[in-house]
Design a protein around this motif. Structure first.
Motif, mmCIF file in Angstrom:
data_model
loop_
_atom_site.group_PDB
_atom_site.id
_atom_site.type_symbol
_atom_site.label_atom_id
_atom_site.label_comp_id
_atom_site.label_asym_id
_atom_site.label_seq_id
_atom_site.Cartn_x
_atom_site.Cartn_y
_atom_site.Cartn_z
ATOM 1 N N LEU A 76 -21.219 35.409 16.492
ATOM 2 C CA LEU A 76 -19.778 35.636 16.564
ATOM 3 C C LEU A 76 -19.165 35.065 17.833
ATOM 4 O O LEU A 76 -17.972 34.765 17.879
ATOM 5 N N SER A 77 -19.969 34.912 18.878
ATOM 6 C CA SER A 77 -19.445 34.407 20.150
ATOM 7 C C SER A 77 -18.989 32.956 20.038
ATOM 8 O O SER A 77 -18.306 32.447 20.917
ATOM 9 N N ARG A 78 -19.369 32.280 18.945
ATOM 10 C CA ARG A 78 -18.967 30.884 18.747
ATOM 11 C C ARG A 78 -17.707 30.753 17.883
ATOM 12 O O ARG A 78 -17.309 29.653 17.530
ATOM 13 N N TYR A 79 -17.106 31.881 17.578
ATOM 14 C CA TYR A 79 -15.884 31.863 16.769
ATOM 15 C C TYR A 79 -14.769 31.102 17.479
ATOM 16 O O TYR A 79 -14.547 31.270 18.674
ATOM 17 N N ILE A 80 -14.070 30.263 16.739
ATOM 18 C CA ILE A 80 -12.912 29.531 17.250
ATOM 19 C C ILE A 80 -11.724 29.855 16.370
ATOM 20 O O ILE A 80 -11.798 29.751 15.146
ATOM 21 N N GLN A 81 -10.647 30.275 16.987
ATOM 22 C CA GLN A 81 -9.451 30.650 16.235
ATOM 23 C C GLN A 81 -8.938 29.473 15.408
ATOM 24 O O GLN A 81 -8.715 28.390 15.940
ATOM 25 N N PRO A 82 -8.784 29.662 14.089
ATOM 26 C CA PRO A 82 -8.263 28.576 13.247
ATOM 27 C C PRO A 82 -6.886 28.127 13.736
ATOM 28 O O PRO A 82 -6.095 28.933 14.226
ATOM 29 N N SER A 83 -6.642 26.858 13.598
ATOM 30 C CA SER A 83 -5.356 26.331 14.070
ATOM 31 C C SER A 83 -4.857 25.240 13.138
ATOM 32 O O SER A 83 -5.646 24.448 12.620
ATOM 33 N N THR A 84 -3.578 25.225 12.897
ATOM 34 C CA THR A 84 -2.977 24.161 12.097
ATOM 35 C C THR A 84 -2.488 23.032 12.999
ATOM 36 O O THR A 84 -2.070 21.985 12.515
ATOM 37 N N SER A 85 -2.539 23.270 14.305
ATOM 38 C CA SER A 85 -2.086 22.244 15.244
ATOM 39 C C SER A 85 -3.218 21.283 15.562
ATOM 40 O O SER A 85 -4.389 21.582 15.360
ATOM 41 N N SER A 86 -2.856 20.130 16.045
ATOM 42 C CA SER A 86 -3.847 19.118 16.391
ATOM 43 C C SER A 86 -3.336 18.332 17.594
ATOM 44 O O SER A 86 -2.303 18.652 18.166
ATOM 45 N N MET A 87 -4.098 17.328 17.984
ATOM 46 C CA MET A 87 -3.659 16.431 19.052
ATOM 47 C C MET A 87 -4.314 15.088 18.825
ATOM 48 O O MET A 87 -5.316 14.972 18.108
ATOM 49 N N THR A 88 -3.760 14.066 19.409
ATOM 50 C CA THR A 88 -4.364 12.735 19.334
ATOM 51 C C THR A 88 -5.338 12.574 20.494
ATOM 52 O O THR A 88 -5.296 13.328 21.469
ATOM 53 N N GLY A 178 -1.713 23.459 28.560
ATOM 54 C CA GLY A 178 -0.717 24.426 28.125
ATOM 55 C C GLY A 178 -1.192 25.347 27.024
ATOM 56 O O GLY A 178 -0.379 25.884 26.259
ATOM 57 N N CYS A 179 -2.498 25.525 26.915
ATOM 58 C CA CYS A 179 -3.042 26.417 25.892
ATOM 59 C C CYS A 179 -4.367 26.985 26.384
ATOM 60 O O CYS A 179 -4.931 26.517 27.370
ATOM 61 N N SER A 180 -4.849 27.995 25.676
ATOM 62 C CA SER A 180 -6.121 28.610 26.038
ATOM 63 C C SER A 180 -7.282 27.705 25.650
ATOM 64 O O SER A 180 -7.124 26.744 24.879
ATOM 65 N N TRP A 181 -8.464 28.034 26.152
ATOM 66 C CA TRP A 181 -9.675 27.279 25.801
ATOM 67 C C TRP A 181 -9.909 27.345 24.290
ATOM 68 O O TRP A 181 -10.243 26.337 23.659
ATOM 69 N N MET A 182 -9.733 28.517 23.687
ATOM 70 C CA MET A 182 -9.975 28.667 22.249
ATOM 71 C C MET A 182 -8.997 27.831 21.438
ATOM 72 O O MET A 182 -9.378 27.212 20.440
ATOM 73 N N GLU A 183 -7.752 27.787 21.853
ATOM 74 C CA GLU A 183 -6.766 26.969 21.149
ATOM 75 C C GLU A 183 -7.076 25.488 21.322
ATOM 76 O O GLU A 183 -6.956 24.696 20.367
ATOM 77 N N LEU A 184 -7.494 25.093 22.520
ATOM 78 C CA LEU A 184 -7.870 23.695 22.752
ATOM 79 C C LEU A 184 -9.063 23.319 21.878
ATOM 80 O O LEU A 184 -9.126 22.216 21.333
ATOM 81 N N SER A 185 -10.014 24.238 21.737
ATOM 82 C CA SER A 185 -11.180 23.992 20.880
ATOM 83 C C SER A 185 -10.746 23.736 19.447
ATOM 84 O O SER A 185 -11.273 22.842 18.765
ATOM 85 N N ALA A 186 -9.778 24.527 18.976
ATOM 86 C CA ALA A 186 -9.278 24.353 17.611
ATOM 87 C C ALA A 186 -8.570 23.000 17.465
ATOM 88 O O ALA A 186 -8.756 22.291 16.469
ATOM 89 N N ARG A 187 -7.767 22.633 18.441
ATOM 90 C CA ARG A 187 -7.076 21.344 18.393
ATOM 91 C C ARG A 187 -8.075 20.186 18.438
ATOM 92 O O ARG A 187 -7.884 19.154 17.790
ATOM 93 N N TYR A 188 -9.130 20.373 19.225
ATOM 94 C CA TYR A 188 -10.157 19.336 19.360
ATOM 95 C C TYR A 188 -10.837 19.083 18.024
ATOM 96 O O TYR A 188 -11.152 17.948 17.682
ATOM 97 N N ARG A 189 -11.062 20.157 17.267
ATOM 98 C CA ARG A 189 -11.688 20.021 15.951
ATOM 99 C C ARG A 189 -10.777 19.244 15.000
ATOM 100 O O ARG A 189 -11.253 18.592 14.076
#
Length: 203
Positions: A76-88, A178-189
């Motif tokens: 569970l420690s590897r959970y990443i919050q799902p995100s509809t946002s992305s980045m280039t 401008g975002c948390s580590w978890m949000e950045l992880s989601a955008r990175y995916r």
């Protein structure tokens, strides 16, 4: 160890859907991130006004800290919050340019290996070499690491006469992206590739 037995969880989550779900009475070593995604989806459908992400992020943080203290091990420690946002990739590189080189390497390695900010900042040189399934980009980061005889950490920064670990990695990421580590992880995916290569930031 059952999830409900993890110290520090119940006071904060006593009114959370997590406590009402089947995982609350399950062994943490047998639980997986997909189960948190299911809880999130159910909560958003049944009670959209409830901030389930706040609960889930708190849960994951407590589990990550417990893992660092060798109290437990849980997928569970590897959970990443799902995100509809992305980045280039261009936006990613621009964010990396807002931080010092040692932080850039830690961020790239952590995102590639799907590690938490806490885990990355506490990695020793020995531990980083033993990690399995390293990606090509993660291997590139390792080849650029400067080993210091003043610290055991793989990623470190100079503070006065000391070489210290990156204990402020999460804060630096927020300032740069401008975002948390978890949000950045989601955008990175969900990152959209353009003509920018993240490797250029290491050279």
């Amino acid at each position: 160890m059952l999830l409900k037995e993890v110290s520090g969880l119940y006071p904060e989550l006593k009114d959370s859907p997590i406590v009402q779900s089947p995982i609350w009475n399950k062994n943490v070593s047998e639980l997986h991130p997909v189960q948190l995604i299911a809880i999130r989806k159910k909560s958003l459908n049944e009670n959209p006004s409830y901030d389930i992400d706040l609960d889930l992020n708190f849960l994951v943080k407590i589990l990550q800290l417990a893992e660092l203290d060798d109290i437990l091990t849980s997928p569970l420690s590897r959970y990443i919050q799902p995100s509809t946002s992305s980045m280039t990739t261009h936006e990613f590189v621009q964010g990396l340019r807002n931080m010092a080189p040692e932080y850039r390497m830690a961020v790239i390695f952590g995102l590639e290996m799907r590690l938490s900010a806490i885990r990355v900042s506490n990695l020793t040189v020995g531990q980083i070499c033993l990690l399995e399934n390293k990606t090509k980009l993660a291997q590139e980061v390792i080849s650029n690491i400067l080993v210091s005889n003043k610290t055991m950490y793989a990623f470190w920064t100079v503070r006065g006469d000391e070489h210290d670990g990156l204990d402020d990695l999460g804060e630096i990421v927020y300032e740069a992206f401008g975002c948390s580590w978890m949000e950045l992880s989601a955008r990175y995916r969900n990152m959209i590739a353009d003509h920018y290569n993240p490797l250029i930031i290491l050279r």
